[in-house]
Scaffold this motif. Structure first.
Motif, mmCIF file in Angstrom:
data_model
loop_
_atom_site.group_PDB
_atom_site.id
_atom_site.type_symbol
_atom_site.label_atom_id
_atom_site.label_comp_id
_atom_site.label_asym_id
_atom_site.label_seq_id
_atom_site.Cartn_x
_atom_site.Cartn_y
_atom_site.Cartn_z
ATOM 1 N N PRO A 45 4.770 56.190 32.086
ATOM 2 C CA PRO A 45 4.675 55.398 33.324
ATOM 3 C C PRO A 45 5.968 54.678 33.705
ATOM 4 O O PRO A 45 6.261 54.519 34.885
ATOM 5 C CB PRO A 45 3.576 54.371 32.995
ATOM 6 C CG PRO A 45 2.806 54.961 31.862
ATOM 7 C CD PRO A 45 3.756 55.813 31.091
ATOM 8 N N ASP A 181 -1.687 44.505 29.946
ATOM 9 C CA ASP A 181 -1.947 44.055 28.579
ATOM 10 C C ASP A 181 -0.905 44.627 27.612
ATOM 11 O O ASP A 181 -1.179 45.551 26.858
ATOM 12 C CB ASP A 181 -3.361 44.484 28.156
ATOM 13 C CG ASP A 181 -3.760 43.834 26.842
ATOM 14 O OD1 ASP A 181 -3.140 42.827 26.465
ATOM 15 O OD2 ASP A 181 -4.695 44.343 26.194
ATOM 16 N N ARG A 186 1.979 39.579 28.702
ATOM 17 C CA ARG A 186 1.596 38.371 27.963
ATOM 18 C C ARG A 186 2.738 37.343 27.963
ATOM 19 O O ARG A 186 2.514 36.151 28.195
ATOM 20 C CB ARG A 186 1.228 38.740 26.526
ATOM 21 C CG ARG A 186 0.045 39.702 26.409
ATOM 22 C CD ARG A 186 -1.259 38.960 26.481
ATOM 23 N NE ARG A 186 -2.395 39.875 26.462
ATOM 24 C CZ ARG A 186 -3.658 39.481 26.408
ATOM 25 N NH1 ARG A 186 -3.970 38.199 26.400
ATOM 26 N NH2 ARG A 186 -4.640 40.357 26.397
ATOM 27 N N PHE A 210 -6.170 40.625 31.704
ATOM 28 C CA PHE A 210 -5.123 41.514 31.206
ATOM 29 C C PHE A 210 -5.701 42.923 31.069
ATOM 30 O O PHE A 210 -6.071 43.349 29.974
ATOM 31 C CB PHE A 210 -4.595 41.005 29.859
ATOM 32 C CG PHE A 210 -3.867 39.699 29.964
ATOM 33 C CD1 PHE A 210 -2.506 39.669 30.199
ATOM 34 C CD2 PHE A 210 -4.555 38.498 29.872
ATOM 35 C CE1 PHE A 210 -1.838 38.460 30.330
ATOM 36 C CE2 PHE A 210 -3.891 37.289 29.995
ATOM 37 C CZ PHE A 210 -2.531 37.252 30.231
ATOM 38 N N PRO A 211 -5.810 43.647 32.187
ATOM 39 C CA PRO A 211 -6.361 45.008 32.114
ATOM 40 C C PRO A 211 -5.491 45.907 31.238
ATOM 41 O O PRO A 211 -4.285 45.671 31.093
ATOM 42 C CB PRO A 211 -6.336 45.490 33.556
ATOM 43 C CG PRO A 211 -5.945 44.337 34.392
ATOM 44 C CD PRO A 211 -5.394 43.275 33.534
ATOM 45 N N ARG A 212 -6.138 46.925 30.699
ATOM 46 C CA ARG A 212 -5.461 47.891 29.832
ATOM 47 C C ARG A 212 -4.199 48.426 30.504
ATOM 48 O O ARG A 212 -4.189 48.725 31.690
ATOM 49 C CB ARG A 212 -6.435 49.041 29.562
ATOM 50 C CG ARG A 212 -5.929 50.175 28.734
ATOM 51 C CD ARG A 212 -7.067 51.159 28.466
ATOM 52 N NE ARG A 212 -7.712 51.607 29.703
ATOM 53 C CZ ARG A 212 -7.303 52.670 30.413
ATOM 54 N NH1 ARG A 212 -6.282 53.372 30.010
ATOM 55 N NH2 ARG A 212 -7.934 53.025 31.511
ATOM 56 N N PHE A 213 -3.122 48.534 29.719
ATOM 57 C CA PHE A 213 -1.871 49.089 30.231
ATOM 58 C C PHE A 213 -2.132 50.523 30.707
ATOM 59 O O PHE A 213 -2.677 51.328 29.974
ATOM 60 C CB PHE A 213 -0.810 49.078 29.132
ATOM 61 C CG PHE A 213 0.534 49.552 29.594
ATOM 62 C CD1 PHE A 213 1.369 48.714 30.298
ATOM 63 C CD2 PHE A 213 0.960 50.834 29.348
ATOM 64 C CE1 PHE A 213 2.599 49.146 30.752
ATOM 65 C CE2 PHE A 213 2.191 51.284 29.786
ATOM 66 C CZ PHE A 213 3.008 50.430 30.492
ATOM 67 N N GLY A 214 -1.756 50.821 31.924
ATOM 68 C CA GLY A 214 -1.990 52.158 32.471
ATOM 69 C C GLY A 214 -3.280 52.266 33.249
ATOM 70 O O GLY A 214 -3.672 53.374 33.619
ATOM 71 N N THR A 216 -6.042 52.530 36.086
ATOM 72 C CA THR A 216 -5.990 53.101 37.436
ATOM 73 C C THR A 216 -7.081 52.522 38.321
ATOM 74 O O THR A 216 -7.265 52.960 39.455
ATOM 75 C CB THR A 216 -6.161 54.632 37.373
ATOM 76 O OG1 THR A 216 -7.304 54.913 36.590
ATOM 77 C CG2 THR A 216 -4.949 55.305 36.770
ATOM 78 N N GLU A 221 -11.750 43.616 38.577
ATOM 79 C CA GLU A 221 -10.908 42.409 38.618
ATOM 80 C C GLU A 221 -10.851 41.857 40.042
ATOM 81 O O GLU A 221 -10.905 40.643 40.258
ATOM 82 C CB GLU A 221 -9.491 42.736 38.133
ATOM 83 C CG GLU A 221 -9.345 42.919 36.630
ATOM 84 C CD GLU A 221 -9.727 44.305 36.141
ATOM 85 O OE1 GLU A 221 -10.131 45.143 36.990
ATOM 86 O OE2 GLU A 221 -9.650 44.562 34.927
ATOM 87 N N GLY A 240 2.994 52.089 38.958
ATOM 88 C CA GLY A 240 1.768 52.575 39.579
ATOM 89 C C GLY A 240 0.663 51.545 39.550
ATOM 90 O O GLY A 240 -0.161 51.478 40.477
ATOM 91 N N VAL A 243 1.100 49.076 42.425
ATOM 92 C CA VAL A 243 0.782 49.757 43.685
ATOM 93 C C VAL A 243 -0.737 49.897 43.833
ATOM 94 O O VAL A 243 -1.316 49.592 44.890
ATOM 95 C CB VAL A 243 1.472 51.142 43.740
ATOM 96 C CG1 VAL A 243 1.007 51.922 44.967
ATOM 97 C CG2 VAL A 243 2.981 50.988 43.766
#
Lengths: 434, 311
Positions: A45, A181, A186, A210-214, A216, A221, A240, A243
């Protein structure tokens, strides 16, 4: 078993102490080319930053070499992908120095990469320019003789938008955070929260997400934020995910209920286009907006922006400017070191010494590398807006925060220094430009 | 407890709406993976790539057709058609030239081959679509939003999120169940899934069934990606993120179980959205906590059948 006599032991001891100094004083041959090992994301990413920065580096190398190189030596960047992770990167940096024979290293985008690889500058005795990573821990937790950061860092990049927010919207009462996340998400929240508690005590944090990294999908939230109606939504997300978050949020009119503060949003503005709502606080991790109203060197600034745009059919984003800063810092330091030796080529130690305290020009301003190696880069923050010149949002009502004003002093940890800030700083800091 | 519901009932209602939409997307990707495993007995890591390519293709085709003046209402059929196209092209190619060579091979070899394919397809995506985020949200915008009452307030939801995604998931579930149980081809697939050797001995062309099933699984993966594309910016790496969650669904549901995949997707979608409201720190781990909890009690998965080991 071989034993050493007292005389041999003394000789060995003197040799250990004196030999390196003697060697470093030896004349260094001017290289046929100056190799730069560059670590950046070419996969995953974060390649949204890595690939444009590689293009900027290649473009500048072409321009510099066409003009005769740096101090008469052509430069050649050799790129390494940060994507496979820090263990791989540590091995790659050793390979760059020991097998490829690079003369200096530009590393890296990820703070994790920088934390893992910067100690190698000691082991390898090679100049290492931290060209994009933002972690404040590098120069606050250790001292490096060969490592320098040619840009600002997390502390100034978070503090400047906070000061802008408090200057322009002094009555905020509630805030929510939506960050990725991982380390930057953090750390940048810790910096913001610490500074906010000092500058405006009493602001209530109504949600920390803190949503999971990546991720979509941020619809859950966004629903929660719509229900909470915080005055401010803070996010240092990028790529991404930023965006996607902005598009999903604006579709559901979240921007009408809360003000977004997006310190690293500049890199996503071209992708968002008209989807970016107006009137929200955006930053660029520095002062290099493409609509900078008064760059220090307009010819150099427009030359860089236009050349990049013509070559790649898009405007340069902040990692391109950060890469350019590293190249210009290298040019300034090499020329300074060569001048100090009356035209002779410097050793690695002499080149490193030239960086300490160096002030080098950028198209928009100048950057000074402090005694601890940290660069002082001005920060410009503004409100998202549209004009006829750009098909994407650029800032209006811009304010410039000098690098020294929004950086922790040498020897202090950012989290400790931010606690000492007082509300008086809100009035004192920054000045309008434009 | 009653007091908690009084205080948080409205929020729980919102979480349920979010969870349904999230579950729909999870199911569409996981069900294809589950179907392929059930028949081919191959854990296909490249399923994530088919999902990503489905998303990118849908966005690209949508952008191209929008340039030709295609009306907004046609954007959703375009998503479905582009997914079918991706599955119909890539599915047979992958099955015929790669997977067919490793049927019956060691599991570790199958994993390595499909992982290598995943890596290759990741680079192919970058070669074709670059690294900058791509998005095309005509379908999302065309359907607009609906205001859901929330006490004295209201919460705007997109109709796409609230209706289209769950509807596609339900139609896929029901359609797949009917196809497998009511049609001859479906029954043949079930026969191969249940006992490949016996089915082959009775004259079923297993190679044809494998090709058909894998192509269908590829279409479902691409459909998941295509339906995601109006809501998300597409970047390198989205396939990797998705495949991990899909594996969790498949393992929890039981390998080859369609209804199990639906129930597990619902549990994980709802679990994640409820976590966002009431314990956001756990959002990331909720699907995996559900997986561990289920597997501790039922190692074969929720709907899995314990198989006798043949020696």
């Amino acid at each position: 078993m071989t034993t050493l006599t007292r005389r041999e032991t003394l000789a060995a001891g003197f040799g250990t102490v004196l030999l390196p100094a003697t060697l470093s004083a030896q004349p260094v041959a001017k290289p046929a080319e100056f190799k730069i090992g560059v670590t950046t994301f070419l996969s995953g990413p974060a390649s949204v930053f890595g690939v444009p920065s590689r293009r900027a580096c290649e473009m500048l190398a072409e321009q510099i070499n066409a003009a005769g190189g740096i101090a008469g030596v052509p430069i050649r960047p050799i790129f390494v992908d940060e994507g496979p992770g820090t263990d791989h990167l540590v091995g790659e940096i050793r390979r760059l120095v020991q097998s490829e024979g690079v003369h200096t290293i530009f590393q890296s985008i990820s703070s994790g990469s920088c934390l893992a690889c910067t100690p190698l500058s000691r082991e390898l005795n090679k100049v290492m320019l931290l060209w994009d990573c933002g972690t404040q821990r590098i120069f606050e937790e250790a001292r490096y003789d060969y490592a320098f950061r040619t840009q600002g860092y997390g502390t100034s990049e978070v503090l400047a938008p906070l000061l802008y927010l408090l200057k322009t919207k002094p009555n905020i009462r509630t805030l929510a955070v939506v960050n990725q996340d991982y380390a930057w998400g953090r750390d940048s929240w810790e910096l913001w929260k610490t500074a906010m508690d000092a500058l405006k005590p009493g602001v209530r944090v109504v949600a920390e997400m803190f949503p999971r990294f990546g991720s979509t999908d941020f619809s859950t939230e966004i629903t929660r934020l719509l229900a909470l109606r915080p005055d401010v939504i803070y996010s240092t997300s990028w790529g991404g995910e930023l965006v996607t978050f902005i598009r999903q949020a604006t579709e559901r009119r979240l921007h009408e209920r809360s003000t977004f503060v997006l310190p690293v949003a500049e890199a996503s503005m071209q992708i968002l286009g008209r989807s970016m709502p107006e009137g929200h606080i955006i930053g660029t991790r520095g002062d290099h907006w493409n609509n900078h109203p008064s760059p220090a060197n307009p010819a150099l600034f427009n030359g860089f922006v236009n050349a990049y745009r013509q070559k790649f059919n898009e405007y340069p984003i902040y990692p391109c400017h950060h890469m350019a800063q590293a190249v210009w810092a290298l040019k300034a330091a090499v020329e300074k070191a060569v001048a100090a030796k009356n035209g002779a080529w410097p050793s690695d130690a002499e080149l490193a010494a030239a960086f300490r305290g160096l002030t080098f020009p950028t198209p928009t301003s100048t950057i000074t590398l402090r005694e601890d190696g940290q660069g002082l880069e001005d920060q410009i923050v503004g409100l998202s807006s549209f004009n006829d010149r750009f098909p994407f949002a650029v800032p209006k009502d811009m304010m410039l925060f000098p690098g020294a004003q929004v950086s922790a002093p040498v020897g202090q940890k950012s989290t400790d220094w931010l606690k000492t800030l007082t509300p008086a700083l809100i009035e004192q800091a920054g000045r309008p430009i434009g | 407890m009653a007091e908690w519901f009084q205080d948080n009932g409205l929020l729980l209602g919102l979480a349920l709406l979010d969870g349904l939409s999230s579950a729909g997307l999870i199911f569409l990707v996981a069900v294809g993976l589950n179907l392929v495993f059930g028949v081919l007995r191959i854990v296909n890591v490249a399923h994530g790539s088919l999902y990503a390519i489905g998303a990118y293709s849908a966005a690209s085709i949508g952008i191209f057709l929008a340039g030709l003046g295609l009306p907004a209402w046609a954007s959703i059929p375009t998503l479905v058609l582009s997914a079918a196209l991706v599955g119909a092209i890539l599915g047979p190619l992958i099955e015929r030239f790669i997977l067919r060579r490793i049927y019956g091979g060691e599991e570790v070899v199958q994993l390595l081959v499909t992982f290598a394919l995943f890596m290759i397809l990741e680079d192919v995506q970058k070669l074709i679509w670059g690294v900058q985020p791509i998005h095309h949200d005509v379908a999302l915008r065309a359907l607009g939003t609906i205001d859901v009452p929330f006490g004295t307030d209201f919460i705007p939801f997109t109709n796409y999120q609230l209706f289209v995604l769950p509807t596609f998931a339900i139609v896929t579930l029901v359609g797949l169940a009917l196809f497998l149980r009511r049609t001859l081809t479906g029954r043949v697939i079930v026969a191969v899934t249940t006992d490949r050797e016996a089915a082959t001995a009775m004259g079923i062309d297993a190679a044809r069934i494998f090709l058909l099933t894998f192509t269908f699984g590829a279409m479902l993966a691409a459909l998941g990606g295509a339906l995601l594309s109006p809501t998300a910016a597409l970047v390198p790496g989205i396939g990797a993120q998705t495949i991990v969650l899909s594996f969790a669904v498949v393992a929890t549901a039981g390998l080859g179980q369609i209804e199990g995949a639906a129930l597990t997707s619902l549990m994980m979608g709802l679990g994640r959205s409820i976590a966002v409201y009431f314990a956001p720190e756990f959002e990331v781990v909720v699907p995996y906590i559900i997986m561990v909890a289920v597997l501790l009690v039922r190692p074969q998965g929720l709907f899995g059948v314990i198989e006798t080991r043949r020696v």
